[in-house]
Scaffold this motif. Structure first.
Motif, PDB file in Angstrom:
ATOM      1  N   GLY A  19      43.771 -38.321   8.883  1.00 12.46           N
ATOM      2  CA  GLY A  19      44.546 -37.012   8.751  1.00 12.46           C
ATOM      3  C   GLY A  19      44.322 -36.042   9.933  1.00 12.46           C
ATOM      4  O   GLY A  19      43.767 -36.216  10.866  1.00 12.46           O
TER       5      GLY A  19
ATOM      6  N   ARG B  89      45.810 -39.972  14.168  1.00 10.19           N
ATOM      7  CA  ARG B  89      47.091 -40.079  13.717  1.00 10.19           C
ATOM      8  C   ARG B  89      48.055 -40.964  14.324  1.00 10.19           C
ATOM      9  O   ARG B  89      48.343 -42.363  13.769  1.00 10.19           O
ATOM     10  CB  ARG B  89      47.766 -38.616  13.250  1.00 10.19           C
ATOM     11  CG  ARG B  89      49.024 -38.805  12.300  1.00 10.19           C
ATOM     12  CD  ARG B  89      49.682 -37.357  12.316  1.00 10.19           C
ATOM     13  NE  ARG B  89      49.953 -36.534  13.469  1.00 10.19           N
ATOM     14  CZ  ARG B  89      49.380 -35.569  13.911  1.00 10.19           C
ATOM     15  NH1 ARG B  89      48.529 -35.003  13.511  1.00 10.19           N
ATOM     16  NH2 ARG B  89      50.058 -35.202  15.118  1.00 10.19           N
TER      17      ARG B  89
ATOM     18  N   PRO C 288      45.585 -45.009   9.721  1.00 13.09           N
ATOM     19  CA  PRO C 288      45.776 -43.607  10.111  1.00 13.09           C
ATOM     20  C   PRO C 288      44.861 -42.691   9.536  1.00 13.09           C
ATOM     21  O   PRO C 288      44.568 -42.875   8.117  1.00 13.09           O
ATOM     22  CB  PRO C 288      47.257 -43.325   9.765  1.00 13.09           C
ATOM     23  CG  PRO C 288      47.667 -44.410   8.781  1.00 13.09           C
ATOM     24  CD  PRO C 288      46.689 -45.620   8.973  1.00 13.09           C
TER      25      PRO C 288
END
Ligand SMILES: C[S@@+](CC[C@H](N)C(=O)[O-])C[C@H]1O[C@@H](n2cnc3c(N)ncnc32)[C@H](O)[C@@H]1O
Length: 204
Positions: free
Chosen positions: A204, A121, A202
């Motif tokens: 998760g 992230r 990004p």
């Protein structure tokens, strides 16, 4: 109060040699599980072009890091922040490097999973996750010292234990990181370098 531990004193020079090969010239380093703060002071001083953010989950460690910083911290060493690797709410939302030394075996597996999720992230594209510690490596004979260490960890807490490099790597890959280097270190430890691909968004 400033705390001292022998391990960071012993491993800082071999680790520094590897870090010198992989660290960018500038950017932010998020150190997850800074412990006493000895590494934070030493590495921040060694890399004056990097902004060094120490963190830990343990309030006494945060006090110790703050005390080290107050006494001898270089200007690029930031005040410590509370961070529990296992959670999805980190106080830092971007970093070019994450350093994690001697944590995943002395914490539940959820901390390793959270570390990888967090690295996916917050790391910038091309960013690095550098990990140091003991590992079991598939196809390699395990050093008796690591077997004994694993048994002693499990006796202290059944959720702790030396981790399999393959399992740690699979967890990193689940969050978009690629294993780039594995370096043999003194006392049967490894430094493992993961990279978030430069073209990655990004995860998760
Ligand atoms: C063996 S110490 C290593 C400290 C330091 N990295 C060093 O090498 O000296 C392990 C550290 O991991 C921290 N820790 C354990 N679980 C954690 C978690 N889930 N998130 C953040 N820190 C954690 C502990 O509070 C402790 O400071």
């Amino acid at each position: 109060m400033k705390r001292h531990a022998p391990a960071p004193e012993r491993n800082r020079e071999p680790l520094l040699a590897v870090l010198r090969e992989v660290m960018p010239a500038s950017g932010t380093v998020l150190e997850v599980a800074s412990g006493t703060g000895q590494h934070a002071v030493f590495f921040a001083r060694a890399f004056p072009g990097l902004l060094w953010q120490p963190t830990d989950v343990d309030p006494e460690s945060l006090e110790s890091i703050a005390a080290w910083r107050a006494e001898e911290g270089p200007p690029n060493l930031l005040p410590p922040l509370p961070l529990d690797a296992s959670t999805g709410t980190w106080p830092v939302t971007s970093a070019d490097v994450i350093l994690n030394v001697n944590m995943i075996h002395i914490s539940p597996w959820a901390s390793c999973q959270g570390l990888m999720r967090g690295a996916g992230r917050v790391l910038s594209p091309g960013g690095l996750l550098v990990m140091y510690g003991p590992y079991f490596v598939e196809g390699r004979e395990t050093a008796p010292s690591n077997l004994a260490f694993d048994a002693s960890l499990r006796a202290r807490n059944e959720a702790w234990g030396v981790r399999e490099l393959g399992a740690v790597t699979a967890e990193a890959e689940r969050h978009g990181l690629r294993r780039e280097r594995v370096v043999d270190m003194p006392s049967n430890n490894l430094t493992v370098v993961f990279r978030k691909p430069p073209d990655a968004g990004p995860t998760g």
